[in-house]
Scaffold this motif. Sequence first.
Motif, mmCIF file in Angstrom:
data_model
loop_
_atom_site.group_PDB
_atom_site.id
_atom_site.type_symbol
_atom_site.label_atom_id
_atom_site.label_comp_id
_atom_site.label_asym_id
_atom_site.label_seq_id
_atom_site.Cartn_x
_atom_site.Cartn_y
_atom_site.Cartn_z
ATOM 1 N N PHE A 14 0.545 -1.003 0.167
ATOM 2 C CA PHE A 14 0.581 -0.321 -0.031
ATOM 3 C C PHE A 14 0.706 1.086 -0.223
ATOM 4 C CE2 PHE A 14 -3.509 -2.157 2.433
ATOM 5 C CZ PHE A 14 -3.621 -2.976 1.231
ATOM 6 N N GLY A 18 -1.711 2.247 -3.679
ATOM 7 C CA GLY A 18 -2.793 2.565 -2.963
ATOM 8 C C GLY A 18 -3.602 1.643 -3.580
ATOM 9 N N PHE A 19 -3.836 1.325 -4.462
ATOM 10 C CA PHE A 19 -4.796 1.582 -5.412
ATOM 11 C C PHE A 19 -4.796 -1.010 -4.909
ATOM 12 C CE2 PHE A 19 -5.688 4.499 -7.417
ATOM 13 C CZ PHE A 19 -6.643 4.368 -7.328
ATOM 14 N N TYR A 22 -8.071 -2.427 -3.742
ATOM 15 C CA TYR A 22 -8.589 -3.533 -3.811
ATOM 16 C C TYR A 22 -8.286 -5.121 -3.949
ATOM 17 C CZ TYR A 22 -10.626 -5.116 -8.683
ATOM 18 O OH TYR A 22 -11.352 -5.590 -9.406
ATOM 19 N N CYS A 34 -6.930 0.486 5.317
ATOM 20 C CA CYS A 34 -6.985 1.769 4.484
ATOM 21 C C CYS A 34 -6.104 2.432 5.092
ATOM 22 C CB CYS A 34 -8.658 1.928 4.434
ATOM 23 S SG CYS A 34 -9.105 -0.208 4.241
ATOM 24 N N ALA A 37 -3.306 3.479 2.853
ATOM 25 C CA ALA A 37 -3.535 3.554 1.482
ATOM 26 C C ALA A 37 -4.255 4.409 0.762
ATOM 27 C CB ALA A 37 -4.763 2.243 0.952
ATOM 28 N N ASP A 41 -2.121 7.154 -2.088
ATOM 29 C CA ASP A 41 -3.180 7.736 -3.117
ATOM 30 C C ASP A 41 -4.725 7.604 -2.730
ATOM 31 O OD1 ASP A 41 -5.005 7.938 -5.335
ATOM 32 O OD2 ASP A 41 -3.788 7.145 -6.516
ATOM 33 N N THR A 44 -8.202 5.579 -3.895
ATOM 34 C CA THR A 44 -8.119 4.298 -3.451
ATOM 35 C C THR A 44 -9.350 4.310 -2.330
ATOM 36 O OG1 THR A 44 -6.424 4.770 -1.133
ATOM 37 C CG2 THR A 44 -5.975 3.599 -3.546
ATOM 38 N N TYR A 47 -12.380 1.870 -2.722
ATOM 39 C CA TYR A 47 -12.106 0.687 -2.036
ATOM 40 C C TYR A 47 -12.123 0.650 -0.831
ATOM 41 C CZ TYR A 47 -10.758 0.223 -6.747
ATOM 42 O OH TYR A 47 -10.319 0.250 -8.502
#
Length: 136
Positions: A14, A18-19, A22, A34, A37, A41, A44, A47
Amino acid sequence: PEYLIRLEICELAFQQNGFALYYVLEHLRTHELCKIAVQQDGITLFYVPKHLRTPELNKLAVQQNGLALKYVSEKMKNFEICKLAFQQNPESGQFIPQEIFSQMLKDDWKIIKNFKYFSVNMLLNAIGGIIDVYFV
């Protein structure tokens, strides 16, 4: 333990992208993962499970990328978070609710220079509100 090794790998992933969030099963996404992440970015935030989208996480996301405001729930959009998003990226203006935009315009009319990011209706409503306050 195996779980901690996996957690460390996720954190490292992450921090790079950060994606990568997913690819983590939704029920395994924690607030801490989270947070890492969205700091990498803000987009994200899309998500992040809705029950983990705290004001803190939303703020981190829009500070990193103002366009993440698109994924902040309407209930959590307030003056502070919208202003942070707009300062980071004026294009986030398209996701700012009318009443907050009007308040932002009253607070600092110079934001109108970024008018291309707002609808004509938003501008007219905001200007109409200011005229009502100051001239009526």
